[in-house]
Design a protein around this motif. Structure first.
Motif, PDB file in Angstrom:
ATOM      1  N   GLY A  84       0.810  -1.584  -0.208  1.00 22.27           N
ATOM      2  CA  GLY A  84      -0.097  -0.032   0.065  1.00 22.27           C
ATOM      3  C   GLY A  84       0.748   1.440   0.140  1.00 22.27           C
ATOM      4  N   PRO A  85       0.121   2.831   0.178  1.00 26.08           N
ATOM      5  CA  PRO A  85       0.931   3.619   0.057  1.00 26.08           C
ATOM      6  C   PRO A  85       2.315   4.235   1.104  1.00 26.08           C
ATOM      7  CG  PRO A  85      -1.206   3.832   0.113  1.00 26.08           C
ATOM      8  CD  PRO A  85      -1.236   2.607   0.172  1.00 26.08           C
ATOM      9  N   ALA A  86       3.220   4.369   1.061  1.00 23.70           N
ATOM     10  CA  ALA A  86       4.368   4.684   2.386  1.00 23.70           C
ATOM     11  C   ALA A  86       3.123   5.328   3.260  1.00 23.70           C
ATOM     12  CB  ALA A  86       5.154   5.013   1.433  1.00 23.70           C
ATOM     13  N   ALA A 113       2.843  -3.891   8.564  1.00 21.54           N
ATOM     14  CA  ALA A 113       2.919  -4.977   7.796  1.00 21.54           C
ATOM     15  C   ALA A 113       2.453  -6.494   9.274  1.00 21.54           C
ATOM     16  CB  ALA A 113       4.401  -6.298   6.942  1.00 21.54           C
ATOM     17  N   LEU A 114       3.040  -6.010  10.086  1.00 22.75           N
ATOM     18  CA  LEU A 114       2.982  -6.644  11.329  1.00 22.75           C
ATOM     19  C   LEU A 114       1.663  -6.654  11.858  1.00 22.75           C
ATOM     20  CD1 LEU A 114       3.962  -8.739  13.803  1.00 22.75           C
ATOM     21  CD2 LEU A 114       4.799  -6.672  14.788  1.00 22.75           C
ATOM     22  N   LEU A 115       1.291  -5.198  12.011  1.00 16.03           N
ATOM     23  CA  LEU A 115      -0.130  -4.406  12.872  1.00 16.03           C
ATOM     24  C   LEU A 115      -1.125  -5.169  11.303  1.00 16.03           C
ATOM     25  CD1 LEU A 115      -0.358  -3.996  15.880  1.00 16.03           C
ATOM     26  CD2 LEU A 115       1.977  -3.528  14.887  1.00 16.03           C
ATOM     27  N   ASP A 116      -1.193  -5.421   9.945  1.00 14.41           N
ATOM     28  CA  ASP A 116      -1.692  -5.637   9.131  1.00 14.41           C
ATOM     29  C   ASP A 116      -2.582  -4.625   8.719  1.00 14.41           C
ATOM     30  OD1 ASP A 116      -3.121  -7.250   7.448  1.00 14.41           O
ATOM     31  OD2 ASP A 116      -4.696  -7.833   8.517  1.00 14.41           O
ATOM     32  N   VAL A 117      -1.076  -3.176   8.996  1.00 17.29           N
ATOM     33  CA  VAL A 117      -2.101  -2.095   8.010  1.00 17.29           C
ATOM     34  C   VAL A 117      -1.360  -1.923   6.456  1.00 17.29           C
ATOM     35  CG1 VAL A 117      -1.947   0.607   8.281  1.00 17.29           C
ATOM     36  CG2 VAL A 117      -1.883  -0.863   9.991  1.00 17.29           C
ATOM     37  N   THR A 415       9.807  -9.869  13.234  1.00 17.43           N
ATOM     38  CA  THR A 415      10.216  -9.593  11.931  1.00 17.43           C
ATOM     39  C   THR A 415       9.726 -10.747  10.581  1.00 17.43           C
ATOM     40  OG1 THR A 415      12.055  -8.492  13.313  1.00 17.43           O
ATOM     41  CG2 THR A 415      12.265  -8.950  10.468  1.00 17.43           C
ATOM     42  N   CYS A 416       9.695 -11.899  10.901  1.00 17.64           N
ATOM     43  CA  CYS A 416       9.368 -13.491  10.814  1.00 17.64           C
ATOM     44  C   CYS A 416       8.388 -12.544   9.552  1.00 17.64           C
ATOM     45  CB  CYS A 416       9.803 -14.555  11.115  1.00 17.64           C
ATOM     46  SG  CYS A 416      11.216 -14.973  10.884  1.00 17.64           S
ATOM     47  N   LEU A 417       7.435 -12.610  10.841  1.00 20.10           N
ATOM     48  CA  LEU A 417       5.368 -12.382  10.045  1.00 20.10           C
ATOM     49  C   LEU A 417       5.863 -11.146   9.872  1.00 20.10           C
ATOM     50  CD1 LEU A 417       3.955 -13.025  14.123  1.00 20.10           C
ATOM     51  CD2 LEU A 417       3.904 -14.375  11.854  1.00 20.10           C
TER      52      LEU A 417
END
Length: 433
Positions: A84-86, A113-117, A415-417
């Motif tokens: 998505g957008p930066a 990514a981790l927080l699924d945003v 970090t892996c997730l």
């Protein structure tokens, strides 16, 4: 006068607390390398994720109020936009470097990514000490910087937010400058704005609330009840100040805090409300009548249940990691622990909650603000807080469960997730052409 200026002219010079130690970009790349190895990706994927997608360095000329002209240097880095957008903050600090901005942009990618945003990571910075500039000078700097980076930003491209040395007024100037260029108001170009200009309720304290949600969960995971637990908070700015208050409200006894000018300690517990009044009046925690002076080194080595480093990068390093006595370390700042120190803390049995999880509350509520601006419909404070708490605690459960499953530290699991989610997005999108 904005909150990014200190009114007290007689404050002492900054201590070493403000000088980041080590190599933040090297640290970020080392963390990525470990995750890529565990996930089994090849060197090509590592290189794709280790290098920023775009970066821009700009000259920012400023006419000082005195009539003199000064040239400042600014940066904007977009690390990854696969999801998505930066998205990322803008900091004003004399310690800003391009490598620091690169590292912070990468950490933002993993955090989102981790927080699924649905964002990628970005970061910006100008090498300036805002305490030494007037409000009108800071406005001119902000508007010129915004104009220079305007080809890269926008609600569908890259959305700045406040960070060290910037605040909601800065974001209002960015929004206005960009909107004037476009010929209409674009509320979604920045987040962390004043509520009256499309900001979200709860945004100002969201990072701190997220830190505390995770900190309380981490303490309980170690069998420590918040009521009666002890804590040290390094940094008493945007994140540390509110985190100290929320921890205090939860029953945690805050025994030592610090800022860029020094540190204080009161073994019986600091009265955070009274301390906040002192800071508002003087600009620093130093000189607080109900506490004794101490050092930042002593704060990091305090015998407490919880340590919250909420200042700058690299403050826990190989030279002091073995002095850390806290059972739980929750990273309110970005990159406060070097990789070598992280390994030492993990070997000693210290639970380290990584920055990409611990301080993600700010980007979560920034996302909420962006969503509200795009819909032109704003939520109540209770709804914002409920949604924030749910996201933070869900992420905590995912990371802690993944760490237990893989038998790895929380940072490695987080970090892996995150890396896996970004890599999957990149693979699904493919390469163009």
């Amino acid at each position: 006068m904005t909150t990014i200026q200190h009114a007290a002219a007689n404050l002492p010079e900054r201590s070493h607390l403000t000088a980041a130690q080590g190599d933040p970009f090297g640290n970020a790349r080392a963390q990525l390398r470990d995750a890529v190895t565990i996930l089994g990706y090849d060197d090509g994927m590592y290189e794709l994720l280790a290098n920023p997608r775009r970066e821009l360095t700009v000259a920012v000329p400023l006419h000082r109020d005195s009539g003199e002209m000064e040239l400042l240097i600014g940066h904007r880095v977009q690390h990854n936009v696969s999801r998505g957008p930066a998205k990322g903050g803008l900091r004003y600090s004399p310690d800003v470097t391009l490598d620091e901005v690169r590292a912070l942009a990468m950490w933002m990618t993993w955090k989102c990514a981790l927080l699924d945003v649905p964002y990628g990571g970005a970061k910006g910075g100008i090498r300036i000490d805002p305490r030494h500039y007037s409000c009108s000078e800071l406005e001119r700097v902000t508007r010129r910087y915004t104009s220079e980076i305007s080809p890269l930003i926008g609600p569908d491209h890259d959305i700045p937010a406040p960070d060290v040395g910037t605040d909601e007024q800065t974001m209002a100037w960015i929004m206005d400058t960009y909107s004037v260029q476009k010929g209409h108001t674009v509320l979604g170009v920045s987040t962390g704005k004043p509520v009256s200009l499309g900001g979200s309720l709860g945004r100002a304290t969201s990072t701190s609330r997220g830190v505390v949600h995770v900190a309380l969960a981490a303490l309980r995971s170690r069998g420590i009840q918040p009521e009666g637990a002890t804590a040290a908070v390094q940094g008493f700015g945007k994140v540390g100040r509110h985190a100290a208050r929320f921890l205090h409200d939860a029953g945690v006894r805050i025994v030592t805090v610090s800022d860029q000018y020094g540190a204080i300690r009161a073994d019986g517990g600091l009265d955070i409300a009274v301390l906040e009044g002192h800071v508002d009046a003087t600009g620093s925690v130093t000189g607080f009548a109900d506490a004794d002076p101490t050092s930042n080194d002593n704060l990091l080595a305090a015998d407490v249940d919880l340590l919250v480093p909420a200042a700058v990068e690299g403050v826990i390093h190989v030279g002091n990691a073995m002095q850390v006595k806290a059972t739980v370390v929750v990273e309110g700042a970005n990159g406060p622990t070097t990789p070598e120190a992280d390994r030492l803390l993990n070997a000693a049995g210290t639970l380290v909650v990584p920055d990409i999880l611990a301080n993600a509350g700010g980007v979560i509520v920034s996302y909420f603000e962006w969503v509200q601006a795009n819909q032109a419909y704003w939520w109540g404070a209770d709804e914002v807080e409920t949604r924030l708490a749910k996201r933070m605690l869900t992420a905590w459960e995912h990371v802690s469960t993944h760490a237990e499953k893989l038998q790895v530290p929380l940072r490695t699991a987080a970090t892996c997730l995150a890396v896996e989610r970004v890599a999957q997005a990149a693979l699904l999108r493919g390469l163009y052409p």
